[in-house]
Design a protein around this motif. Structure first.
Motif, PDB file in Angstrom:
ATOM      1  N   ARG A  37      -1.688   9.054  -8.396  1.00 31.74           N
ATOM      2  CA  ARG A  37      -1.812   7.953  -7.452  1.00 31.74           C
ATOM      3  C   ARG A  37      -2.105   8.470  -6.058  1.00 31.74           C
ATOM      4  NH1 ARG A  37      -1.379   3.817 -10.189  1.00 31.74           N
ATOM      5  NH2 ARG A  37       0.075   3.592 -11.879  1.00 31.74           N
ATOM      6  N   LYS A  38      -2.982   7.772  -5.361  1.00 28.77           N
ATOM      7  CA  LYS A  38      -3.326   8.145  -3.997  1.00 28.77           C
ATOM      8  C   LYS A  38      -2.286   7.651  -3.012  1.00 28.77           C
ATOM      9  CE  LYS A  38      -8.310   7.904  -4.698  1.00 28.77           C
ATOM     10  NZ  LYS A  38      -9.524   7.220  -4.287  1.00 28.77           N
ATOM     11  N   SER A  39      -1.662   6.500  -3.307  1.00 30.62           N
ATOM     12  CA  SER A  39      -0.711   5.908  -2.365  1.00 30.62           C
ATOM     13  C   SER A  39       0.437   5.245  -3.121  1.00 30.62           C
ATOM     14  CB  SER A  39      -1.420   4.895  -1.471  1.00 30.62           C
ATOM     15  OG  SER A  39      -2.041   3.902  -2.258  1.00 30.62           O
ATOM     16  N   GLU A  40       1.527   5.031  -2.408  1.00 26.18           N
ATOM     17  CA  GLU A  40       2.729   4.443  -3.003  1.00 26.18           C
ATOM     18  C   GLU A  40       2.502   2.962  -3.305  1.00 26.18           C
ATOM     19  OE1 GLU A  40       7.346   3.604  -1.751  1.00 26.18           O
ATOM     20  OE2 GLU A  40       6.221   5.163  -0.711  1.00 26.18           O
ATOM     21  N   ARG A  41       2.963   2.535  -4.480  1.00 27.00           N
ATOM     22  CA  ARG A  41       2.853   1.139  -4.880  1.00 27.00           C
ATOM     23  C   ARG A  41       4.074   0.365  -4.407  1.00 27.00           C
ATOM     24  NH1 ARG A  41       2.096   1.289 -11.163  1.00 27.00           N
ATOM     25  NH2 ARG A  41       3.807   2.706 -10.915  1.00 27.00           N
ATOM     26  N   VAL A  42       3.864  -0.904  -4.068  1.00 24.10           N
ATOM     27  CA  VAL A  42       4.955  -1.805  -3.701  1.00 24.10           C
ATOM     28  C   VAL A  42       5.051  -2.859  -4.788  1.00 24.10           C
ATOM     29  CG1 VAL A  42       5.788  -3.460  -1.996  1.00 24.10           C
ATOM     30  CG2 VAL A  42       4.505  -1.435  -1.245  1.00 24.10           C
ATOM     31  N   SER A  43       6.210  -2.954  -5.444  1.00 24.77           N
ATOM     32  CA  SER A  43       6.412  -3.983  -6.464  1.00 24.77           C
ATOM     33  C   SER A  43       6.614  -5.324  -5.777  1.00 24.77           C
ATOM     34  CB  SER A  43       7.629  -3.660  -7.319  1.00 24.77           C
ATOM     35  OG  SER A  43       7.385  -2.534  -8.100  1.00 24.77           O
ATOM     36  N   LEU A  44       5.886  -6.317  -6.235  1.00 25.68           N
ATOM     37  CA  LEU A  44       6.042  -7.679  -5.717  1.00 25.68           C
ATOM     38  C   LEU A  44       5.463  -8.641  -6.727  1.00 25.68           C
ATOM     39  CD1 LEU A  44       2.956  -8.514  -4.660  1.00 25.68           C
ATOM     40  CD2 LEU A  44       3.610  -7.113  -2.759  1.00 25.68           C
ATOM     41  N   GLU A  45       5.768  -9.902  -6.579  1.00 24.15           N
ATOM     42  CA  GLU A  45       5.152 -10.935  -7.406  1.00 24.15           C
ATOM     43  C   GLU A  45       4.527 -11.934  -6.469  1.00 24.15           C
ATOM     44  OE1 GLU A  45       7.243 -12.614 -10.649  1.00 24.15           O
ATOM     45  OE2 GLU A  45       8.206 -10.719 -11.169  1.00 24.15           O
ATOM     46  N   MET A  46       3.208 -12.079  -6.613  1.00 26.84           N
ATOM     47  CA  MET A  46       2.475 -12.926  -5.681  1.00 26.84           C
ATOM     48  C   MET A  46       1.237 -13.471  -6.367  1.00 26.84           C
ATOM     49  SD  MET A  46       0.649 -11.423  -2.291  1.00 26.84           S
ATOM     50  CE  MET A  46       1.306 -12.357  -0.958  1.00 26.84           C
ATOM     51  N   GLY A  47       0.960 -14.744  -6.172  1.00 25.04           N
ATOM     52  CA  GLY A  47      -0.254 -15.342  -6.689  1.00 25.04           C
ATOM     53  C   GLY A  47      -1.453 -14.922  -5.853  1.00 25.04           C
ATOM     54  N   ALA A  48      -2.588 -14.795  -6.503  1.00 22.03           N
ATOM     55  CA  ALA A  48      -3.832 -14.426  -5.822  1.00 22.03           C
ATOM     56  C   ALA A  48      -4.992 -14.955  -6.662  1.00 22.03           C
ATOM     57  CB  ALA A  48      -3.930 -12.911  -5.667  1.00 22.03           C
ATOM     58  N   GLY A  49      -6.188 -14.795  -6.153  1.00 21.64           N
ATOM     59  CA  GLY A  49      -7.381 -15.181  -6.890  1.00 21.64           C
ATOM     60  C   GLY A  49      -8.178 -13.950  -7.269  1.00 21.64           C
ATOM     61  N   LEU A  50      -8.859 -14.012  -8.401  1.00 22.23           N
ATOM     62  CA  LEU A  50      -9.687 -12.899  -8.854  1.00 22.23           C
ATOM     63  C   LEU A  50     -10.986 -13.462  -9.392  1.00 22.23           C
ATOM     64  CD1 LEU A  50      -9.389  -9.748  -9.227  1.00 22.23           C
ATOM     65  CD2 LEU A  50      -9.035 -10.251 -11.631  1.00 22.23           C
ATOM     66  N   ARG A  51     -12.087 -12.819  -9.040  1.00 18.83           N
ATOM     67  CA  ARG A  51     -13.400 -13.265  -9.489  1.00 18.83           C
ATOM     68  C   ARG A  51     -14.199 -12.067  -9.974  1.00 18.83           C
ATOM     69  NH1 ARG A  51     -18.392 -13.336  -7.358  1.00 18.83           N
ATOM     70  NH2 ARG A  51     -17.742 -12.612  -5.297  1.00 18.83           N
ATOM     71  N   GLN A  52     -14.863 -12.244 -11.108  1.00 20.02           N
ATOM     72  CA  GLN A  52     -15.795 -11.231 -11.609  1.00 20.02           C
ATOM     73  C   GLN A  52     -17.167 -11.502 -11.000  1.00 20.02           C
ATOM     74  OE1 GLN A  52     -15.649 -10.325 -15.940  1.00 20.02           O
ATOM     75  NE2 GLN A  52     -14.395 -12.168 -16.019  1.00 20.02           N
ATOM     76  N   ARG A  53     -18.045 -10.507 -11.040  1.00 17.85           N
ATOM     77  CA  ARG A  53     -19.411 -10.686 -10.551  1.00 17.85           C
ATOM     78  C   ARG A  53     -20.055 -11.850 -11.317  1.00 17.85           C
ATOM     79  NH1 ARG A  53     -22.419  -7.200  -7.801  1.00 17.85           N
ATOM     80  NH2 ARG A  53     -21.095  -5.437  -8.351  1.00 17.85           N
TER      81      ARG A  53
END
Length: 129
Positions: A37-53
């Motif tokens: 891993r390049k950077s430390e991960r932060v555990s959280l639960e959060m809604g977001a949006g995701l779109r494919q090309r």
């Protein structure tokens, strides 16, 4: 802590095959894929949006986030190498690439890292202590 147990070869055995009794160690070396891993991960639960090309956005659940990427739960079947755009609350979409997918989970790497101050703002918005 590492424990080393010395040993030796013996041949032939009563079963007609050589027995190997060598040096054994209890030290575990995880694969570099899991520890690179390049950077430390932060555990959280959060809604977001995701779109494919070429696709429309869908709701996903972010499970952890870092300046370099995220892990999420989604109903989409995404293949490794797929380009996606993540829309976090209050931010412009961030381009990322699927690095792994297993079941309903994906791990993605951002094309450009998030600024650490942006990551801090997102973590605060998520309500994580």
């Amino acid at each position: 802590m590492q424990q080393v147990i010395p040993g030796s070869w013996s041949f032939p055995s009563e079963f007609g095959t050589p027995f190997l009794s060598g040096e054994l160690t209890t030290e575990v070396h995880p694969s570099s894929e899991l520890t690179s891993r390049k950077s430390e991960r932060v555990s959280l639960e959060m809604g977001a949006g995701l779109r494919q090309r070429g696709g429309t956005g869908v709701a996903i659940q972010i499970l952890d986030l870092s300046t370099d990427g995220f892990r999420a739960s989604t109903h989409l079947q995404l293949a490794k190498g797929t380009d996606v755009w993540l829309r976090l609350p209050g931010l412009e979409p961030y381009q990322a690439r699927v690095m792994w997918a297993k079941g309903n989970f994906v791990g993605c790497a951002f094309e450009r890292p998030l600024h650490p101050a942006v990551l801090d703002m997102i973590v605060k918005k998520s309500g994580r202590p």
